[in-house]
Design a protein around this motif. Structure first.
Motif, PDB file in Angstrom:
ATOM      1  N   GLN A 129       0.821  -1.200   0.000  1.00  0.00           N
ATOM      2  CA  GLN A 129       0.000   0.000   0.000  1.00  0.00           C
ATOM      3  C   GLN A 129       0.858   1.254   0.000  1.00  0.00           C
ATOM      4  O   GLN A 129       0.542   2.249  -0.660  1.00  0.00           O
ATOM      5  CB  GLN A 129      -0.948  -0.001   1.207  1.00  0.00           C
ATOM      6  CG  GLN A 129      -1.971   1.120   1.185  1.00  0.00           C
ATOM      7  CD  GLN A 129      -2.847   1.076  -0.063  1.00  0.00           C
ATOM      8  OE1 GLN A 129      -3.453   0.058  -0.374  1.00  0.00           O
ATOM      9  NE2 GLN A 129      -2.913   2.185  -0.795  1.00  0.00           N
ATOM     10  N   ASP A 130       1.971   1.197   0.731  1.00  0.00           N
ATOM     11  CA  ASP A 130       2.905   2.330   0.753  1.00  0.00           C
ATOM     12  C   ASP A 130       3.464   2.597  -0.643  1.00  0.00           C
ATOM     13  O   ASP A 130       3.574   3.740  -1.081  1.00  0.00           O
ATOM     14  CB  ASP A 130       4.041   2.047   1.740  1.00  0.00           C
ATOM     15  CG  ASP A 130       5.073   3.160   1.771  1.00  0.00           C
ATOM     16  OD1 ASP A 130       4.750   4.257   2.257  1.00  0.00           O
ATOM     17  OD2 ASP A 130       6.211   2.927   1.300  1.00  0.00           O
ATOM     18  N   ASN A 190       0.762   4.189  -2.782  1.00  0.00           N
ATOM     19  CA  ASN A 190       0.609   5.606  -2.452  1.00  0.00           C
ATOM     20  C   ASN A 190       1.728   6.445  -3.067  1.00  0.00           C
ATOM     21  O   ASN A 190       1.488   7.535  -3.605  1.00  0.00           O
ATOM     22  CB  ASN A 190       0.587   5.798  -0.935  1.00  0.00           C
ATOM     23  CG  ASN A 190      -0.687   5.279  -0.292  1.00  0.00           C
ATOM     24  OD1 ASN A 190      -1.690   5.071  -0.971  1.00  0.00           O
ATOM     25  ND2 ASN A 190      -0.647   5.059   1.002  1.00  0.00           N
ATOM     26  N   SER A 210       1.349   9.321  -5.878  1.00  0.00           N
ATOM     27  CA  SER A 210       1.847  10.659  -5.571  1.00  0.00           C
ATOM     28  C   SER A 210       2.771  11.164  -6.665  1.00  0.00           C
ATOM     29  O   SER A 210       2.683  12.319  -7.102  1.00  0.00           O
ATOM     30  CB  SER A 210       2.588  10.646  -4.231  1.00  0.00           C
ATOM     31  OG  SER A 210       1.713  10.376  -3.179  1.00  0.00           O
ATOM     32  N   ALA A 229      -1.275  10.998  -0.920  1.00  0.00           N
ATOM     33  CA  ALA A 229      -1.721   9.613  -0.805  1.00  0.00           C
ATOM     34  C   ALA A 229      -3.225   9.510  -0.582  1.00  0.00           C
ATOM     35  O   ALA A 229      -3.814   8.470  -0.806  1.00  0.00           O
ATOM     36  CB  ALA A 229      -0.990   8.928   0.351  1.00  0.00           C
ATOM     37  N   GLN A 230      -3.852  10.619  -0.129  1.00  0.00           N
ATOM     38  CA  GLN A 230      -5.287  10.523   0.144  1.00  0.00           C
ATOM     39  C   GLN A 230      -6.126  10.597  -1.121  1.00  0.00           C
ATOM     40  O   GLN A 230      -7.309  10.324  -1.112  1.00  0.00           O
ATOM     41  CB  GLN A 230      -5.710  11.661   1.082  1.00  0.00           C
ATOM     42  CG  GLN A 230      -5.078  11.560   2.460  1.00  0.00           C
ATOM     43  CD  GLN A 230      -5.497  12.731   3.330  1.00  0.00           C
ATOM     44  OE1 GLN A 230      -6.364  13.505   2.970  1.00  0.00           O
ATOM     45  NE2 GLN A 230      -4.878  12.848   4.481  1.00  0.00           N
ATOM     46  N   SER A 285      -7.326   8.991  -3.771  1.00  0.00           N
ATOM     47  CA  SER A 285      -7.482   7.681  -4.384  1.00  0.00           C
ATOM     48  C   SER A 285      -8.956   7.373  -4.594  1.00  0.00           C
ATOM     49  O   SER A 285      -9.806   7.940  -3.927  1.00  0.00           O
ATOM     50  CB  SER A 285      -6.846   6.599  -3.515  1.00  0.00           C
ATOM     51  OG  SER A 285      -7.446   6.572  -2.232  1.00  0.00           O
TER      52      SER A 285
END
Length: 459
Positions: free
Chosen positions: A410-411, A414, A418, A454-455, A457
């Protein structure tokens, strides 16, 4: 239910207020952001805010900043989707709209009440929403394309874990690895007859002139009952074979005979055909276990339990041969953690019945059979196998690799998103009106910054 209706009332009041204000010319709708060749209107933000209120969110004006950020990212993604020739079908848009409408109808307390709130028909409202939903779906598909090939290697998982603050690692509760064998009570032909007759009685009401939708709302035991039994457009493979065969055989307006599926006894009416899709409404009468069928199920599972505990049959083989849970039987009865796909489940995520069954067990032991419910809420008998138990501990690579791998993945997703947005931001004209720039998350779009977005999505 009153809470949701109240919030829906706020949402609909917002929508109606927008319609009357903008429609009567007392206030001119304005552009609040420009992204490339696209604009975002104040009414776009307000409409999405109202939809979130309708879905249960508490009123919060700061949430409008988040909505505008989502709309900015949606525009960037959908513009790239157009460049890459990524499309969504009318059927996909219809399905998404139907799901949204069903949720709003349910929370409003009925179709008529929602239309009264909206001061328009649902058909009109859906058509107004269609362009934005199509754009959302294109943005989702573009985002999926960007991250579709992302994978993390074991070395990257290790590197990610070592980069974390070791003094702030999560602490995991006791975890267990368990299996289950499930036996559903089976009805005899004679026991089923009462449910078939009940369905036939309601079908005769329809044939004698009663409104199908009213009969469905009053008597159907399916989740579609509040919508008059209507299921929306769907393809042949959307339903179990018996239902599909009947739905695609009938002509528009025709009412089917009563027929049986794994869910119970149905009769349906075809509302409309569209290519390879059909829209139907139906009435379902579920088959409920009798005392005799429960006794037979108890005897069957106890017989299986005896064979397993006596060593005459392995748990794995018993599950494959006899368990009625199709989600676990082909994995030898073992249950998978739905959150991360691992075989370990934290005990605080277990239902009360399962926890009570395994709590006194030692590793390698089996619980006695007990009456429980399956995923659909139907009564079943089951017994549980405790394969392993891991004591509470701080996160570590040896015991928690699957969880850490998921977090590392997930990182990476993100960071990839980004980087993508950062590149598009530099090459795209973006303007956001000053009154929205009090929101920190929106300042990112105008400043030269490497902060992670990252938010932004689209799940």
């Amino acid at each position: 239910m009153k809470k949701y209706i109240s919030l829906l009332g706020i949402a609909i009041a917002t929508i109606i207020g927008l319609q009357s204000v903008y429609g009567q010319g007392r206030l001119v709708d304005r552009v609040v952001a420009t992204v490339g060749s696209s604009i975002i209107l104040q009414s776009d933000v307000e409409m999405q805010y109202a939809q979130n209120l309708a879905q249960g969110m508490k009123p919060d004006d700061d949430f409008k900043c988040y909505i505008l950020q989502q709309l900015v990212t949606q525009k960037l993604l959908s513009q790239q989707a157009a460049i890459d020739s990524i499309e969504v079908s009318e059927a996909e848009v219809d399905d998404n709209l139907n799901r949204r409408m069903q949720m709003m109808v349910r929370q409003a307390g009925g179709k008529e009440r929602l239309e009264e709130f909206l001061n328009r028909s649902l058909l009109q409202y859906k058509e107004e929403m269609r362009p934005n939903i199509a754009e959302q779906l294109k943005a989702q598909r573009m985002q999926q394309t960007i991250v579709s090939k992302i994978a993390v290697t074991p070395a990257e998982v290790k590197q990610y874990f070592e980069s974390l603050d070791q003094d702030s690692l999560p602490y995991f509760n006791t975890e267990v690895e368990i299996g289950e064998i499930v036996i559903k009570p089976e009805l005899t032909k004679e026991e089923k007859e009462q449910f078939r007759n009940k369905a036939e009685g309601y079908r005769q009401q329809v044939l004698n002139g009663s409104d199908f939708g009213t009969v469905a709302r009053l008597y159907s035991e399916d989740g579609s009952a509040p919508y008059g039994g209507e299921l929306g457009f769907a393809t042949r493979d959307s339903y179990v074979k018996e239902f599909s065969a009947m739905a695609f055989k009938l002509k528009e307006g025709e009412v089917s005979p009563v027929f049986e599926t794994q869910f119970g006894f149905h009769f349906l009416q075809v509302l409309q055909r569209r290519g390879e899709e059909v829209n139907v409404r139906h009435v379902l009468i579920k088959k409920k276990p009798t005392s005799a069928s429960l006794q037979r199920a108890k005897a069957k599972i106890d017989s299986i339990y005896d064979k397993v505990t006596d060593g005459k049959l392995t748990f794995h083989s018993a599950a494959v041969l006899h368990s009625d849970n199709n989600e676990t039987k082909f994995s030898g009865g073992m249950i998978t953690n739905q959150e991360d796909g691992s075989p370990l489940i934290q005990i605080d995520r277990l239902d009360k019945e399962t926890f009570t069954a395994i709590d006194p067990l030692k590793v390698g032991q089996y619980s006695k059979s007990f009456l429980s419910s399956d995923q659909t809420g139907e009564q079943v008998y089951k017994f549980i196998y405790l394969k392993s138990r891991i004591a509470p501990h701080k996160a570590n690579l040896e015991q928690d690799f699957a969880k850490i791998q998921e977090a590392a993945s997930q990182d990476k997703v993100n960071r990839t998103l980004s980087e993508w947005f950062e590149q598009r931001k530099v090459g795209t004209f973006i303007d956001i009106k000053e009154d929205f720039l009090t929101c920190d998350e929106l300042k990112l779009w105008l400043n030269n910054t490497d902060d992670v977005i990252a938010q932004t999505s689209f799940p």
